[in-house]
Design a protein around this motif. Structure first.
Motif, mmCIF file in Angstrom:
data_model
loop_
_atom_site.group_PDB
_atom_site.id
_atom_site.type_symbol
_atom_site.label_atom_id
_atom_site.label_comp_id
_atom_site.label_asym_id
_atom_site.label_seq_id
_atom_site.Cartn_x
_atom_site.Cartn_y
_atom_site.Cartn_z
ATOM 1 N N GLY A 1 40.219 -11.384 -47.385
ATOM 2 C CA GLY A 1 39.315 -11.724 -48.461
ATOM 3 C C GLY A 1 39.956 -12.693 -49.436
ATOM 4 O O GLY A 1 41.116 -13.103 -49.280
ATOM 5 N N VAL A 2 39.194 -13.052 -50.449
ATOM 6 C CA VAL A 2 39.685 -14.017 -51.436
ATOM 7 C C VAL A 2 40.718 -13.378 -52.356
ATOM 8 O O VAL A 2 41.755 -13.978 -52.659
ATOM 9 N N ALA A 3 40.455 -12.149 -52.802
ATOM 10 C CA ALA A 3 41.349 -11.503 -53.769
ATOM 11 C C ALA A 3 42.769 -11.334 -53.224
ATOM 12 O O ALA A 3 43.742 -11.619 -53.935
ATOM 13 N N PRO A 4 42.968 -10.850 -51.983
ATOM 14 C CA PRO A 4 44.343 -10.750 -51.482
ATOM 15 C C PRO A 4 45.057 -12.093 -51.407
ATOM 16 O O PRO A 4 46.266 -12.175 -51.666
ATOM 17 N N VAL A 5 44.331 -13.153 -51.062
ATOM 18 C CA VAL A 5 44.964 -14.476 -50.997
ATOM 19 C C VAL A 5 45.417 -14.920 -52.381
ATOM 20 O O VAL A 5 46.530 -15.437 -52.562
ATOM 21 N N VAL A 6 44.565 -14.708 -53.387
ATOM 22 C CA VAL A 6 44.940 -15.085 -54.753
ATOM 23 C C VAL A 6 46.134 -14.265 -55.225
ATOM 24 O O VAL A 6 47.073 -14.795 -55.844
ATOM 25 N N SER A 7 46.127 -12.970 -54.928
ATOM 26 C CA SER A 7 47.260 -12.122 -55.325
ATOM 27 C C SER A 7 48.544 -12.534 -54.607
ATOM 28 O O SER A 7 49.633 -12.477 -55.183
ATOM 29 N N LEU A 8 48.407 -12.948 -53.353
ATOM 30 C CA LEU A 8 49.589 -13.419 -52.618
ATOM 31 C C LEU A 8 50.181 -14.656 -53.293
ATOM 32 O O LEU A 8 51.414 -14.800 -53.391
ATOM 33 N N LEU A 9 49.310 -15.532 -53.778
ATOM 34 C CA LEU A 9 49.807 -16.711 -54.499
ATOM 35 C C LEU A 9 50.536 -16.301 -55.776
ATOM 36 O O LEU A 9 51.565 -16.892 -56.137
ATOM 37 N N ALA A 10 50.003 -15.293 -56.469
ATOM 38 C CA ALA A 10 50.684 -14.822 -57.684
ATOM 39 C C ALA A 10 52.040 -14.215 -57.351
ATOM 40 O O ALA A 10 53.020 -14.388 -58.085
ATOM 41 N N LEU A 11 52.105 -13.499 -56.231
ATOM 42 C CA LEU A 11 53.367 -12.863 -55.840
ATOM 43 C C LEU A 11 54.398 -13.861 -55.337
ATOM 44 O O LEU A 11 55.565 -13.494 -55.138
ATOM 45 N N LEU A 12 53.994 -15.106 -55.130
ATOM 46 C CA LEU A 12 54.991 -16.129 -54.807
ATOM 47 C C LEU A 12 55.978 -16.323 -55.954
ATOM 48 O O LEU A 12 57.020 -16.962 -55.772
ATOM 49 N N SER A 13 55.631 -15.770 -57.127
ATOM 50 C CA SER A 13 56.583 -15.804 -58.240
ATOM 51 C C SER A 13 57.878 -15.083 -57.865
ATOM 52 O O SER A 13 58.954 -15.433 -58.385
ATOM 53 N N LEU A 14 57.818 -14.099 -56.961
ATOM 54 C CA LEU A 14 59.039 -13.440 -56.508
ATOM 55 C C LEU A 14 59.926 -14.408 -55.729
ATOM 56 O O LEU A 14 61.155 -14.393 -55.862
ATOM 57 N N ALA A 15 59.292 -15.258 -54.902
ATOM 58 C CA ALA A 15 60.063 -16.260 -54.181
ATOM 59 C C ALA A 15 60.680 -17.276 -55.147
ATOM 60 O O ALA A 15 61.804 -17.741 -54.944
ATOM 61 N N VAL A 16 59.961 -17.618 -56.206
ATOM 62 C CA VAL A 16 60.510 -18.543 -57.208
ATOM 63 C C VAL A 16 61.709 -17.921 -57.911
ATOM 64 O O VAL A 16 62.740 -18.573 -58.121
ATOM 65 N N GLN B 1 54.609 -5.680 -51.511
ATOM 66 C CA GLN B 1 53.961 -5.535 -52.818
ATOM 67 C C GLN B 1 52.460 -5.754 -52.700
ATOM 68 O O GLN B 1 51.653 -5.013 -53.276
ATOM 69 N N LEU B 2 52.059 -6.764 -51.927
ATOM 70 C CA LEU B 2 50.631 -7.021 -51.715
ATOM 71 C C LEU B 2 49.973 -5.851 -50.983
ATOM 72 O O LEU B 2 48.853 -5.445 -51.335
ATOM 73 N N LEU B 3 50.655 -5.306 -49.989
ATOM 74 C CA LEU B 3 50.114 -4.148 -49.275
ATOM 75 C C LEU B 3 49.908 -2.976 -50.221
ATOM 76 O O LEU B 3 48.878 -2.279 -50.160
ATOM 77 N N CYS B 4 50.851 -2.758 -51.123
ATOM 78 C CA CYS B 4 50.705 -1.676 -52.104
ATOM 79 C C CYS B 4 49.549 -1.950 -53.055
ATOM 80 O O CYS B 4 48.844 -1.027 -53.474
ATOM 81 N N PHE B 5 49.342 -3.217 -53.420
ATOM 82 C CA PHE B 5 48.206 -3.565 -54.274
ATOM 83 C C PHE B 5 46.893 -3.125 -53.632
ATOM 84 O O PHE B 5 46.069 -2.443 -54.256
ATOM 85 N N VAL B 6 46.691 -3.527 -52.383
ATOM 86 C CA VAL B 6 45.423 -3.238 -51.704
ATOM 87 C C VAL B 6 45.257 -1.736 -51.490
ATOM 88 O O VAL B 6 44.175 -1.175 -51.713
ATOM 89 N N LEU B 7 46.326 -1.068 -51.065
ATOM 90 C CA LEU B 7 46.234 0.378 -50.845
ATOM 91 C C LEU B 7 45.981 1.121 -52.150
ATOM 92 O O LEU B 7 45.212 2.091 -52.182
ATOM 93 N N ALA B 8 46.624 0.696 -53.231
ATOM 94 C CA ALA B 8 46.382 1.341 -54.521
ATOM 95 C C ALA B 8 44.929 1.178 -54.950
ATOM 96 O O ALA B 8 44.320 2.099 -55.504
ATOM 97 N N SER B 9 44.358 0.014 -54.673
ATOM 98 C CA SER B 9 42.956 -0.216 -55.009
ATOM 99 C C SER B 9 42.039 0.704 -54.219
ATOM 100 O O SER B 9 41.153 1.367 -54.775
ATOM 101 N N ARG B 10 42.249 0.781 -52.903
ATOM 102 C CA ARG B 10 41.411 1.639 -52.060
ATOM 103 C C ARG B 10 41.582 3.115 -52.425
ATOM 104 O O ARG B 10 40.607 3.867 -52.466
ATOM 105 N N LEU B 11 42.809 3.522 -52.689
ATOM 106 C CA LEU B 11 43.053 4.920 -53.037
ATOM 107 C C LEU B 11 42.430 5.263 -54.382
ATOM 108 O O LEU B 11 41.875 6.355 -54.564
ATOM 109 N N ALA B 12 42.500 4.331 -55.337
ATOM 110 C CA ALA B 12 41.904 4.578 -56.656
ATOM 111 C C ALA B 12 40.400 4.775 -56.538
ATOM 112 O O ALA B 12 39.824 5.669 -57.172
ATOM 113 N N VAL B 13 39.741 3.947 -55.731
ATOM 114 C CA VAL B 13 38.298 4.092 -55.544
ATOM 115 C C VAL B 13 37.967 5.432 -54.893
ATOM 116 O O VAL B 13 37.006 6.118 -55.266
ATOM 117 N N ALA B 14 38.785 5.834 -53.909
ATOM 118 C CA ALA B 14 38.540 7.113 -53.233
ATOM 119 C C ALA B 14 38.713 8.285 -54.196
ATOM 120 O O ALA B 14 37.907 9.218 -54.213
#
Length: 625
Positions: free
Chosen positions: A111-126, A146-159
């Motif tokens: 989806g769009v949101a994971p791609v945008v978050s992945l771009l933000a997490l490129l700050s770790l590479a910087v 970190q991105l995997l934890c983001f998505v899982l935390a979102s799904r778990l929070a909704v559940a």
């Protein structure tokens, strides 16, 4: 075998998710929402990377924590997040829980949101590039985990949220958390200002590193120092956290797709002796037994309280008297779709002749009974606490808002009903109320403005004339309650069957054409006009209300606070001209946006020949031989 099944399921669900995304791009409204969200996300992602480029690692840790917080709480305000692929769709397939969970997780990553978050997490590479080559290599698994934890935390929070909404105490707790978070998005400047002007920045950065959102940064920094034990602990912690969240989410998915709903024995039968009492009893039971009703009611009241409490962080108590008024405005916006929430249950009311008036008035009385006493109590207590002399103004505004909200709620419910999922058909995710979330949110935004406008007469009188505004506010509230309710009754008597059809079947082809025709006509205008009109309508409230109306109220009440109002920082002679200029700018933005849409509505769509149309000269039906 299990791994292969999970991979195959994930591949299939990802392709289904991408196909659904492609089809959704045919809807111009959805395209606008996706494009706007992607643009804002890219700007924030770019800002996060820029912070890393500057070398301020403490701020990067806090920024990534905010990203993870957004993943957790964002879906709670967006109808339960993107559930294009609901778990209930796959209950009849012979899939193990882990395979289904893995497939849904893979689909959520597409989806769009994971791609945008992945771009933000490129700050770790910087950050890693600023330390060493080894740190850059460590940043790759760190940002992916970190991105995997983001998505899982979102799904778990909704559940978890769905489970909480099935018990009364959980619904209240979830409402308080949501209210605080939403209030923070509007008034968080006060907490941020208090944070900047104090010495807690280091403590915040340390807390952000201790939180799971900071473990990736900890691993990168440790790699730069050569501390391999900490690198392994941080990466292992992310991996273990992801595994735990995945297992917990899988268990909640099993509960969601297999739990049975047992019947509830009525605690007390209706004993009303007339139609008015029966309507009132039915409505009060809706407010006390439907957990979504209770959740939204607590949310509205808590939002007003949090919204006006947060400026105390910078020593400003000027917002406290308006907590009750803010609660009423939010309550009216949250309950502007009462008949849409009822769904096909409206059939039982429609089949009783002459029931419209009793039903409308019962809904209005229930709204006033639920929100009237708390709003007045909060207003009195907070005005006394603030120590300001705003008693005439707030006691004039609150009655006007209560009556206006009680009238507009039922009027909007019959004139602009939005079909939602029937209560007995709600899925395991109560946040997801159907396919019309965008339309429902638009109604909420419109109601926020309309309900606020009902207080204008009382405010205009109370500011210069003091206590004379109280009778004006009472009269305005009573007239709005009676007049808007009368209009709602007339509409319900005249169009009740059409309303039931809308709630049962959704919008017909003709209704959809009328809704989408304006969007199609807007496409005939130049792209810059469409974008400028959208920007004006979306941001016109910023100069009009916080930069014009609020500072004007401060000036008239001799309030010395300046806060973030531009006009109050200017020299004395220039303050009123700036306030007037800001008001004109806001009204001008709204006027331009409305004029563009009005001009578009007058355009004619080009004729399109349908390939299925009958040939000229031939009828659609031929006489039987």
């Amino acid at each position: 075998m299990a791994v292969g099944l999970t991979v195959a399921t994930g591949d299939t669900l990802v392709r289904m998710r991408l196909a659904a995304l492609r089809h959704s791009l045919r809807d111009q409204n959805k395209v606008s929402w996706i494009a706007s969200g992607a643009f804002v996300g890219l700007v924030l992602a770019g800002g996060t990377v820029w912070l890393a480029v500057r070398g301020d690692h403490d701020v990067v840790a806090v920024a990534i924590a905010v990203w993870m917080l957004g993943w957790v709480v964002g879906p709670l305000f967006a109808g339960g997040g993107d559930e294009t692929l609901k778990p209930e769709y796959f209950t009849m397939l012979p899939l193990p829980p882990r395979a289904l969970s893995g497939g849904l997780l893979a689909a959520a990553m597409a989806g769009v949101a994971p791609v945008v978050s992945l771009l933000a997490l490129l700050s770790l590479a910087v950050v890693g590039a600023q330390l060493s080559v080894v740190a850059v290599l460590v940043s790759v698994p760190a940002l992916l985990l970190q991105l995997l934890c983001f998505v899982l935390a979102s799904r778990l929070a909704v559940a978890i949220y769905g489970v909480l909404l099935q018990i009364r105490s959980g619904a209240v707790l979830a409402a308080l958390v949501n209210a605080f978070i939403l209030a923070f998005t509007a008034q968080g400047w006060a907490l941020i200002a208090a944070y900047i002007t104090t010495d807690v920045q280091g403590a915040m950065a340390q807390a952000a590193r201790i939180a799971p959102s900071g473990w990736g940064l900890v691993a990168v920094e440790a790699a730069g120092r050569g501390d391999w034990l900490r690198v392994l602990l941080a990466l292992a912690g992310l991996l273990l956290l992801a595994a735990v969240m995945f297992v917990a989410w899988s268990a909640l998915l099993v509960r969601r797709t297999t739990a049975t709903r047992s019947g509830v024995q009525p605690r007390r039968p209706l004993t009303a002796s007339d139609a008015r009492g029966a309507a009132a009893g039915k409505e009060l039971r809706s407010w006390t037994r439907d957990l979504l009703y209770g959740h939204r009611a607590v949310f509205a009241i808590a939002y007003g309280v949090f919204f006006c409490l947060m400026p105390i962080a910078v020593g400003w108590k000027g917002m406290l008297p308006w907590a009750g008024a803010a609660s009423v405005v939010m309550a009216g916006a949250m309950f502007a779709n009462l008949y849409g929430a009822d769904g096909t249950a409206y059939w039982s009311t429609l089949m009783v002749p002459g029931s419209s008036r009793f039903d409308i008035r019962a809904r209005q009385r229930a709204f006033l009974l639920v929100f009237g006493p708390p709003a007045l109590l909060i207003t009195v207590l907070f005005t006394w606490w603030s120590g300001t002399d705003t008693w005439p103004v707030v006691l004039s505004v609150v009655p006007a808002l209560l009556g206006g909200a009680a009238g507009l709620v039922v009027l909007a419910s019959v004139y602009a009903a939005v079909p939602t999922t029937d209560a007995h058909k709600r899925s395991g995710n109560p946040l997801n109320s159907g396919e019309n979330e965008g339309e429902a949110m638009g109604l909420v935004y419109v109601m926020l403005v309309l309900i606020s406008l009902t207080a204008v007469p009382a405010l205009v009188v109370a500011l210069p004339a003091g206590w004379w505004g109280v009778p004006v506010g009472l009269a305005t509230g009573v007239l709005a309650w009676w007049g808007f309710g009368r209009l709602a009754v007339a509409r319900l008597d005249a169009r009740g069957p059409e309303l039931l059809t809308l709630l049962r079947h959704g919008r017909t082809t003709g209704d959809q054409a009328s809704v989408t025709s304006l969007s199609a006509k807007m496409q005939l205008l130049p792209k810059w006009q469409r974008h400028l009109a959208g920007a004006c309508l979306g941001f016109g409230a910023i100069p009009l209300f916080p930069q014009a109306v609020v500072p004007a109220v401060f000036k008239l009440n001799d309030n010395p606070a300046k806060v973030w109002f531009l006009a109050l920082y200017a020299p004395g002679p220039w303050q009123w001209p700036i306030i007037v200029a800001m008001a004109c700018l806001g009204l001008g933005m709204y006027g331009y946006g409305a004029s563009v849409y009005y001009r578009a509505s007058k355009l004619k769509l080009p004729a399109v020949d349908s390939p299925d149309a009958d040939p000229p000269g031939e009828g659609a039906m031929q006489p039987a031989s």
